[in-house]
Design a protein around this motif. Structure first.
Motif, PDB file in Angstrom:
ATOM      1  N   ALA A 298      52.875 -16.897 -52.450  1.00 33.51           N
ATOM      2  CA  ALA A 298      52.332 -18.207 -52.793  1.00 33.51           C
ATOM      3  C   ALA A 298      53.241 -18.951 -53.772  1.00 33.51           C
ATOM      4  O   ALA A 298      53.437 -20.172 -53.655  1.00 33.51           O
ATOM      5  N   LEU A 299      53.798 -18.217 -54.745  1.00 33.11           N
ATOM      6  CA  LEU A 299      54.700 -18.855 -55.696  1.00 33.11           C
ATOM      7  C   LEU A 299      55.974 -19.344 -55.027  1.00 33.11           C
ATOM      8  O   LEU A 299      56.464 -20.444 -55.306  1.00 33.11           O
ATOM      9  N   ALA A 300      56.521 -18.521 -54.139  1.00 35.34           N
ATOM     10  CA  ALA A 300      57.748 -18.913 -53.443  1.00 35.34           C
ATOM     11  C   ALA A 300      57.531 -20.201 -52.652  1.00 35.34           C
ATOM     12  O   ALA A 300      58.399 -21.094 -52.630  1.00 35.34           O
ATOM     13  N   GLU A 301      56.378 -20.312 -52.010  1.00 29.29           N
ATOM     14  CA  GLU A 301      56.083 -21.536 -51.245  1.00 29.29           C
ATOM     15  C   GLU A 301      55.879 -22.727 -52.162  1.00 29.29           C
ATOM     16  O   GLU A 301      56.336 -23.836 -51.874  1.00 29.29           O
ATOM     17  N   ALA A 302      55.200 -22.515 -53.282  1.00 28.27           N
ATOM     18  CA  ALA A 302      54.904 -23.619 -54.191  1.00 28.27           C
ATOM     19  C   ALA A 302      56.145 -24.113 -54.930  1.00 28.27           C
ATOM     20  O   ALA A 302      56.264 -25.305 -55.219  1.00 28.27           O
ATOM     21  N   LEU A 303      57.058 -23.198 -55.225  1.00 30.84           N
ATOM     22  CA  LEU A 303      58.237 -23.567 -56.012  1.00 30.84           C
ATOM     23  C   LEU A 303      59.399 -24.050 -55.164  1.00 30.84           C
ATOM     24  O   LEU A 303      60.355 -24.619 -55.688  1.00 30.84           O
ATOM     25  N   ALA A 304      59.364 -23.811 -53.864  1.00 32.35           N
ATOM     26  CA  ALA A 304      60.469 -24.251 -53.003  1.00 32.35           C
ATOM     27  C   ALA A 304      60.600 -25.779 -53.085  1.00 32.35           C
ATOM     28  O   ALA A 304      59.596 -26.498 -53.095  1.00 32.35           O
ATOM     29  N   PRO A 305      61.813 -26.303 -53.128  1.00 37.02           N
ATOM     30  CA  PRO A 305      63.091 -25.581 -53.094  1.00 37.02           C
ATOM     31  C   PRO A 305      63.624 -25.197 -54.473  1.00 37.02           C
ATOM     32  O   PRO A 305      64.805 -24.902 -54.616  1.00 37.02           O
ATOM     33  N   ARG A 306      62.780 -25.206 -55.499  1.00 33.74           N
ATOM     34  CA  ARG A 306      63.229 -24.827 -56.828  1.00 33.74           C
ATOM     35  C   ARG A 306      63.555 -23.333 -56.877  1.00 33.74           C
ATOM     36  O   ARG A 306      62.973 -22.535 -56.149  1.00 33.74           O
ATOM     37  N   GLU A 307      64.468 -22.976 -57.754  1.00 33.27           N
ATOM     38  CA  GLU A 307      64.873 -21.575 -57.863  1.00 33.27           C
ATOM     39  C   GLU A 307      63.835 -20.771 -58.635  1.00 33.27           C
ATOM     40  O   GLU A 307      63.265 -21.240 -59.620  1.00 33.27           O
ATOM     41  N   MET A 308      63.559 -19.545 -58.178  1.00 30.75           N
ATOM     42  CA  MET A 308      62.640 -18.639 -58.854  1.00 30.75           C
ATOM     43  C   MET A 308      63.411 -17.370 -59.197  1.00 30.75           C
ATOM     44  O   MET A 308      63.881 -16.660 -58.310  1.00 30.75           O
ATOM     45  N   THR A 309      63.543 -17.076 -60.485  1.00 30.22           N
ATOM     46  CA  THR A 309      64.322 -15.941 -60.967  1.00 30.22           C
ATOM     47  C   THR A 309      63.390 -14.820 -61.401  1.00 30.22           C
ATOM     48  O   THR A 309      62.402 -15.063 -62.112  1.00 30.22           O
ATOM     49  N   ASP A 310      63.691 -13.609 -60.984  1.00 26.17           N
ATOM     50  CA  ASP A 310      62.909 -12.449 -61.413  1.00 26.17           C
ATOM     51  C   ASP A 310      63.315 -12.094 -62.841  1.00 26.17           C
ATOM     52  O   ASP A 310      64.475 -11.761 -63.099  1.00 26.17           O
ATOM     53  N   ILE A 311      62.370 -12.170 -63.766  1.00 33.69           N
ATOM     54  CA  ILE A 311      62.669 -11.870 -65.172  1.00 33.69           C
ATOM     55  C   ILE A 311      62.005 -10.560 -65.614  1.00 33.69           C
ATOM     56  O   ILE A 311      61.802 -10.340 -66.806  1.00 33.69           O
ATOM     57  N   SER A 312      61.688  -9.694 -64.665  1.00 35.82           N
ATOM     58  CA  SER A 312      61.094  -8.401 -65.007  1.00 35.82           C
ATOM     59  C   SER A 312      61.986  -7.662 -66.001  1.00 35.82           C
ATOM     60  O   SER A 312      63.200  -7.561 -65.809  1.00 35.82           O
ATOM     61  N   GLY A 313      61.389  -7.167 -67.061  1.00 41.16           N
ATOM     62  CA  GLY A 313      62.124  -6.401 -68.059  1.00 41.16           C
ATOM     63  C   GLY A 313      62.635  -7.214 -69.227  1.00 41.16           C
ATOM     64  O   GLY A 313      63.023  -6.638 -70.248  1.00 41.16           O
ATOM     65  N   TRP A 314      62.660  -8.538 -69.106  1.00 40.78           N
ATOM     66  CA  TRP A 314      63.211  -9.351 -70.188  1.00 40.78           C
ATOM     67  C   TRP A 314      62.382  -9.197 -71.465  1.00 40.78           C
ATOM     68  O   TRP A 314      62.931  -8.934 -72.540  1.00 40.78           O
ATOM     69  N   LEU A 315      61.083  -9.376 -71.351  1.00 40.04           N
ATOM     70  CA  LEU A 315      60.239  -9.263 -72.533  1.00 40.04           C
ATOM     71  C   LEU A 315      60.051  -7.806 -72.942  1.00 40.04           C
ATOM     72  O   LEU A 315      59.880  -7.499 -74.128  1.00 40.04           O
ATOM     73  N   ASP A 316      60.135  -6.894 -71.972  1.00 39.95           N
ATOM     74  CA  ASP A 316      60.099  -5.465 -72.305  1.00 39.95           C
ATOM     75  C   ASP A 316      61.224  -5.130 -73.276  1.00 39.95           C
ATOM     76  O   ASP A 316      61.030  -4.340 -74.218  1.00 39.95           O
ATOM     77  N   TRP A 317      62.392  -5.697 -73.042  1.00 38.09           N
ATOM     78  CA  TRP A 317      63.546  -5.445 -73.905  1.00 38.09           C
ATOM     79  C   TRP A 317      63.265  -5.956 -75.319  1.00 38.09           C
ATOM     80  O   TRP A 317      63.592  -5.279 -76.312  1.00 38.09           O
ATOM     81  N   MET A 318      62.650  -7.119 -75.419  1.00 36.22           N
ATOM     82  CA  MET A 318      62.324  -7.657 -76.738  1.00 36.22           C
ATOM     83  C   MET A 318      61.315  -6.758 -77.447  1.00 36.22           C
ATOM     84  O   MET A 318      61.368  -6.581 -78.672  1.00 36.22           O
ATOM     85  N   ARG A 319      60.400  -6.172 -76.692  1.00 33.00           N
ATOM     86  CA  ARG A 319      59.353  -5.327 -77.286  1.00 33.00           C
ATOM     87  C   ARG A 319      59.882  -3.993 -77.797  1.00 33.00           C
ATOM     88  O   ARG A 319      59.175  -3.283 -78.506  1.00 33.00           O
TER      89      ARG A 319
END
Length: 388
Positions: free
Chosen positions: A124-145
């Motif tokens: 659903a997000l991919a359809e809603a955000l197209a053609p905008r870019e969607m970047t996977d940020i998994s782990g980014w906030l984990d690193w801060m924690r």
């Protein structure tokens, strides 16, 4: 689980740091879905995370927390830095998220590899955000924690005190002849009685014939004289955990186990000394493994000698659906303020068995052991006979 545990200054610092990361990565907003990360930025501690929670974090402007409408009272009580957007159960979580996302513009960062993010949501997000870019940020906030602030360290020390009480409750129960369920009941009471919350998982309390089982716990039997009992538990304060574990001897310890206990403790101490800022995880593991190699156990290998701990929601205390371990192949740099559950696990070596573990906080000069429970072998002489 009854109040937000963080000061407004602490939450502001975390949100600002995450927003700075988004700016550096040229993203305009983020969607977080891991319970641990929603909690980290808002302080929302409840059991409603079985249903999806999406925290929308724009680079500027208010954050928005999207979840079930029935959670309104809880969220308005806990959360003071995000707007609540509730949806009825007739509305899919993905549709509710998309409705909020459509009001935003720019590039999106989306936390995808979490227990709270489903395939329908991603589609659903991919359809809603197209053609905008969607970047996977998994782990980014984990690193801060990974680095614990002074406020977090206070909570972890409190959790460790409860862990000590839970371990002592287990020792006392075993000494008084309690069986498996009775011992577990005493441990749970000790973990909760003085202000603790239910831990992310465990406690793990296993008799000798089930020592090899990694994530099972008590049954309905009794503990036999001359056997060993595996105990791994953690106190929990405001979702912060400080696990510890011991292999308890029911009676006198065997000679080969006593010799392994000495190696186990020496290796544990070496790991603690090595946990200094700038050290590398694989070197810490190699130091631990070296103590086994020296006694002729080079064949014995563990997947790690410890892993990072802190925030944990059921079903784990590891901080999410993964484990950040001190592995033989990890290039992770140790930083001051990190916290690890260090496991000196030497069981099934063929040269004797022993196990101890404690939560260790990284300081400037090395690792500080938070537990006060002895690392020496614990031998229990039962005070009363087992009930029939």
């Amino acid at each position: 689980m009854f109040a937000n545990p963080f000061s407004r200054q602490e939450l502001d610092r975390r949100v600002a740091g995450f927003r700075q990361l988004l700016v550096r990565k040229q993203l305009d907003f983020a969607v977080l879905s891991a319970p641990e990360n929603v909690f980290y930025l808002t302080g929302l501690d409840h059991w409603g995370y079985f249903a999806p929670h999406f925290l929308i974090v724009p680079v500027e402007g208010e954050m928005v927390l999207v979840t079930r409408a029935m959670e309104r009272v809880t969220i308005e009580t806990f959360v003071r830095n995000a707007r609540f957007s509730g949806h009825g159960d007739e509305t899919s979580p993905a549709a509710a998220l998309v409705a909020e996302i459509r009001t935003l513009s720019g590039r999106a960062g989306v936390e995808m590899n979490t227990a709270g993010f489903s395939y329908p949501t991603g589609r659903a997000l991919a359809e809603a955000l197209a053609p905008r870019e969607m970047t996977d940020i998994s782990g980014w906030l984990d690193w801060m924690r990974q680095v614990k602030s002074p406020e977090e360290q206070v909570l972890m020390r409190a959790a460790s005190r409860l862990s000590d009480r839970g371990m002592q409750a287990a020792i006392d129960a075993l000494g008084n002849g309690a069986g498996e369920s009775g011992t577990a009941a005493e441990v749970m009471a000790a973990l909760i009685r003085d202000g603790g919350s239910p831990p992310g998982f465990g406690p793990f309390i296993r008799p000798e014939h089930r020592l090899g089982e990694e994530h099972t716990t008590w049954g309905e039997g009794d503990y036999l004289e001359g056997s060993r009992v595996f105990i791994e538990l953690s106190g929990c304060v405001a979702r912060y955990h400080a696990p510890q574990g011991r292999l308890i001897q029911m009676g006198r310890i065997r000679d080969e186990d006593a010799r392994m206990a000495e190696t186990c403790r020496t290796a544990f101490d070496a790991v603690c000394e090595a946990l200094k800022p700038g050290a590398v995880a694989r070197d810490v593991y190699a130091l631990w493994q070296g103590h086994l190699d020296e006694i002729g156990c080079a064949h014995y290998r563990r997947h790690h000698c410890g892993y990072m701990v802190g925030i944990g929601f059921p079903p784990s205390w590891t901080g999410g659906n993964g484990v950040t371990g001190l592995r033989h192949d990890s290039g992770m740099e140790i930083r001051e303020g990190m916290a690890f559950h260090i496991l000196s696990w030497m069981m099934g070596t063929g040269r004797g068995d022993f196990f101890l573990s404690n939560t260790v906080l990284v300081g400037k000069a090395g690792g500080e052991v938070l537990s006060q429970t002895t690392n020496a072998p614990i031998e229990i002489e039962r005070a009363m006979a087992l009930s029939a």
